[in-house]
Write a protein that holds these residues in place. Structure first.
Motif, mmCIF file in Angstrom:
data_model
loop_
_atom_site.group_PDB
_atom_site.id
_atom_site.type_symbol
_atom_site.label_atom_id
_atom_site.label_comp_id
_atom_site.label_asym_id
_atom_site.label_seq_id
_atom_site.Cartn_x
_atom_site.Cartn_y
_atom_site.Cartn_z
ATOM 1 N N GLU A 343 13.735 -15.160 38.022
ATOM 2 C CA GLU A 343 14.085 -13.756 37.806
ATOM 3 C C GLU A 343 14.301 -13.004 39.110
ATOM 4 O O GLU A 343 14.816 -11.873 39.098
ATOM 5 N N ALA A 344 13.903 -13.580 40.228
ATOM 6 C CA ALA A 344 14.149 -12.995 41.548
ATOM 7 C C ALA A 344 14.361 -14.131 42.532
ATOM 8 O O ALA A 344 13.670 -15.151 42.473
ATOM 9 N N TYR A 345 15.328 -13.956 43.426
ATOM 10 C CA TYR A 345 15.641 -15.052 44.354
ATOM 11 C C TYR A 345 16.231 -14.491 45.642
ATOM 12 O O TYR A 345 17.373 -14.029 45.662
ATOM 13 N N SER A 346 15.459 -14.529 46.698
ATOM 14 C CA SER A 346 15.941 -14.078 48.003
ATOM 15 C C SER A 346 16.453 -15.237 48.847
ATOM 16 O O SER A 346 17.042 -15.023 49.907
ATOM 17 N N GLY A 347 16.201 -16.461 48.393
ATOM 18 C CA GLY A 347 16.645 -17.641 49.121
ATOM 19 C C GLY A 347 15.560 -18.312 49.924
ATOM 20 O O GLY A 347 15.766 -19.397 50.457
ATOM 21 N N LEU A 348 14.395 -17.668 50.030
ATOM 22 C CA LEU A 348 13.307 -18.290 50.770
ATOM 23 C C LEU A 348 11.962 -17.793 50.233
ATOM 24 O O LEU A 348 11.877 -16.747 49.584
ATOM 25 N N THR A 349 10.941 -18.589 50.495
ATOM 26 C CA THR A 349 9.608 -18.309 49.983
ATOM 27 C C THR A 349 8.665 -17.956 51.124
ATOM 28 O O THR A 349 9.002 -18.071 52.305
ATOM 29 N N ILE A 350 7.446 -17.550 50.736
ATOM 30 C CA ILE A 350 6.400 -17.243 51.695
ATOM 31 C C ILE A 350 5.056 -17.548 51.055
ATOM 32 O O ILE A 350 4.904 -17.443 49.828
#
Length: 379
Positions: A343-350
């Motif tokens: 539902e959300a995707y910025s392209g990278l995780t943390i």
């Protein structure tokens, strides 16, 4: 880690693709591409399949070289010796062939020393104007070795694996690109650790299903004078987006490392000394991961929860660095054998430091990302 569907994937091991040059008259360059197949684990026959696909995609017009180091699974029967070997794909007598150059004694291919020795040997023997690196193995992003029983930290050889910082340190020259065909390798921590090692990074923030990236098409994109890194990622996404059910599962990002610093600097402004588990409901942040773990959160969604008024500014800076990103409607997790919506995707995780993970927190302190951004870490 790369996830293997032992039933569903059996018939999907051969990849078919079309030559898709970046232009009508592609200009190829003098580049040595190194493929490191760390498949001495449960990747049965993966070395042979990938070498065959790469050979099928090799063209007589390519000016550079393609060298493949493979450490295959140890045989359960008497067939094959399972020893590491080095292969070069060359054009001979009107066709591409894979020529075995060398066989190594048994060694731990997840050792930083072995990894560096292999890269230095290839670079020394096959010098070129530029270099590229493709790595296939199991991985778990930045997580320290042994944190999870499965998946494992990058490059897995049986019960042995390699720490992210050792992986980065072992790369002897700056690469034009690095392709990480492994799970969870599009975390902010991974990207920042590799910032000085490559111009472009292609990786996935979630789990990668077999057969992974489209190796048959790769060289047509990566041997170009200006490597078409976006095409490599798009081929991967398109392949899995055409699948159905749990197999329709792919997340991928392409990072332009020269554009990294602005959003990292803003990340420090927004995350310095922030106690995330106290300030937001972690259950409401988009999560990627193995089962129900709380180790890989979408960075953009986290920033939106913390600082909604700065989210658009942050997104713009991230998009300057993440030059391509794509995801299927959901992703498959081998931990729960479940398919979850994206539902959300910025392209990278943390990773968001949490009190329930004291050992992980202690190791998190040593990462370049953590030292630069300075988040709150529970004691």
């Amino acid at each position: 880690m790369r996830i293997i569907f032992f039933i569903a994937i059996i018939g999907i091991c051969s990849l078919f693709g079309c030559h898709d040059p970046a232009s009508e008259n592609p200009v190829y360059t003098d580049r040595t591409i190194i493929v490191y197949l760390g498949v001495d684990n449960n990747f049965t026959g993966e070395d042979r399949e990938k070498i065959e696909s790469l050979t099928q995609g090799w063209d007589k017009n390519f000016q550079g070289r393609l060298l493949i180091y493979a450490d295959p699974q140890k045989p359960l029967t008497g067939s094959g010796d399972g020893l590491p070997y080095l292969t070069e794909v060359v054009w001979e007598e009107g066709r591409a062939v894979a020529k075995r150059l060398k066989q190594y004694p048994e060694q731990n291919s997840a050792s930083p020393k072995v990894f560096r020795q292999v890269l230095e040997e290839i670079i020394g023997n096959y010098p070129a104007a530029s270099y590229g690196l493709i790595v296939l193995s199991h991985a778990s992003g930045w997580l320290p070795s042994g944190t999870l029983a499965s998946p494992r930290t990058i490059i897995n050889d049986g019960e042995k694996d390699m720490e992210l910082w050792d992986f980065a340190e072992a790369i002897p020259v700056k690469m034009d690109f690095i392709v990480l065909d492994a799970c969870f390798m599009a975390g902010a921590e991974v990207v920042y650790e590799l910032k000085d090692k490559t111009d472009y990074l292609i990786s996935s923030p979630a789990e990668v299903l077999v057969p992974g990236f489209v190796y048959r098409n790769m060289m047509a994109h990566l041997m170009l004078e200006q490597p078409d890194v976006v095409a490599v990622a798009r081929d991967f996404y398109d392949y899995f987006n055409r699948q159905s059910g749990s197999m329709r599962s792919a997340t991928v990002s392409v990072f332009k490392m020269s554009a990294l610093e602005p959003w990292v600097a803003l990340s420090r402004t927004l995350l310095e000394n922030i106690n995330g588990e106290q300030q937001v409901d972690l259950e409401q942040i988009q999560r990627f991961g193995y089962g129900k773990n709380k180790l890989y959160f979408d960075l953009g969604d986290y920033i939106k929860a913390l600082h909604p008024e700065r989210f658009d500014e942050f997104t713009k800076m991230v998009n300057d660095c993440v030059i391509y990103k794509a995801h299927t409607p959901g992703y498959y997790s081998a931990g729960t054998y479940s398919y979850s919506a994206i539902e959300a995707y910025s392209g990278l995780t943390i990773y968001i430091p949490q009190t329930e993970f004291p050992y992980i927190n202690s190791v998190y302190r040593r990462l370049k990302w953590t030292q630069r951004v300075n988040p709150y870490i529970p004691q």
